[in-house]
Motif scaffolding. Structure first.
Motif, PDB file in Angstrom:
ATOM      1  N   SER A   1      41.398  33.021  43.033  1.00 46.95           N
ATOM      2  CA  SER A   1      41.301  32.485  44.383  1.00 46.95           C
ATOM      3  C   SER A   1      41.594  33.546  45.443  1.00 46.95           C
ATOM      4  CB  SER A   1      42.298  31.342  44.510  1.00 46.95           C
ATOM      5  OG  SER A   1      42.878  31.323  45.771  1.00 46.95           O
ATOM      6  N   PRO A   2      41.014  33.385  46.636  1.00 52.24           N
ATOM      7  CA  PRO A   2      41.260  34.341  47.703  1.00 52.24           C
ATOM      8  C   PRO A   2      42.578  34.088  48.441  1.00 52.24           C
ATOM      9  CG  PRO A   2      39.691  32.682  48.417  1.00 52.24           C
ATOM     10  CD  PRO A   2      40.043  32.356  46.997  1.00 52.24           C
TER      11      PRO A   2
ATOM     12  N   HIS B   1      38.344  40.729  38.667  1.00 53.15           N
ATOM     13  CA  HIS B   1      37.793  39.384  38.847  1.00 53.15           C
ATOM     14  C   HIS B   1      37.109  38.913  37.557  1.00 53.15           C
ATOM     15  CE1 HIS B   1      36.475  36.010  41.344  1.00 53.15           C
ATOM     16  NE2 HIS B   1      35.394  36.015  40.583  1.00 53.15           N
TER      17      HIS B   1
END
Lengths: 120, 120, 120
Positions: free
Chosen positions: B54-55, C22
């Motif tokens: 998640s950012p 990521h």
């Protein structure tokens, strides 16, 4: 495998990293335990560190050797001892420094270790 | 031995490394388990990190304490708990950050550990 | 937990750290073994390294996954294999480089592990 990690405090200003890595890898090659190309060594300098609580000039080198599980204690002790011996010879202590040299042997779990090689 | 490694993400901009190392070493000295001069602590900041996918603004501190094998689980738990407690007190979370604090205890294999001291 | 550490030599100039983290975290999320927010990953670049003794162009990536003790060997092998597979896909070897990719699974001692979360 093996992986070697040379960790040291930044006040060891006389420590020649390239020479150290070369000499330590040489010890591992000469042990006859490893293939030359498998020896993967790296150095890490700590700019932020503290030894005990005192303001005295203190330093350390912490060498970590990670090898595949399954070797005998005798072999591990011998590798550890030879690396420490070479480290001692290499270290020219900076004037006024108290330097702790440590060699730790860690085992890599063989069954869950994965490896691959890419060449281009 | 012991070796302490304070690893943290670089978005913890309020983290005063020198103070943290001093306070954490103090916990180890006060435990009565170690000689003051044997406590070798270092900090490592991670500029590149990712927590989950998640950012969101997330951070972590990962404290690793490496001690010689042979201590009881009770002693290890107590050391881990005290370090976490001190870490909590020290951490003033940056506004809007979700910070995970972790303390891990690792054992150094006593039989293959080598150490030497150089003084000049 | 889990903690992921992506360690690599600095001659891998094509390695996109953010993308790697990521994609590797995605592998861990997709495994169904972990909560998304618990996956704490970091990258460490080694500017000083030496592989074997030769002057050839060599590089390595060493991925360390630390998980709580107690998982089966099958699970650990599967995680290790999937991470290596993704790593292979991600790595576009620099021209002329010999790159060793390694994935190591380490166990965190559950009983002495402490954790806390701070939110502001």
């Amino acid at each position: 495998m093996p992986h070697l990690s040379l960790e040291y405090t930044s006040n060891l200003t006389n420590l020649n990293v390239n020479r150290f890595l070369h000499e330590l890898n040489r010890v591992l090659v000469d042990s006859g335990q490893f293939e030359e190309i498998d020896i993967k060594s790296r150095a890490v300098r700590f700019d932020d560190f503290l030894i005990g609580l005192s303001p005295e000039q203190r330093a350390f080198v912490h060498l970590k050797l990670s090898i595949m599980s399954g070797r005998t204690m005798e072999t591990k002790r011998e590798l550890s001892g030879r690396l420490l011996e070479r480290l001692r010879e290499l270290c020219e202590s900076d004037v006024g420094l108290h330097v702790q040299l440590c060699v730790e042997v860690l085992e890599i779990e063989r069954e869950s270790y994965s490896k691959s090689v890419i060449t281009s």
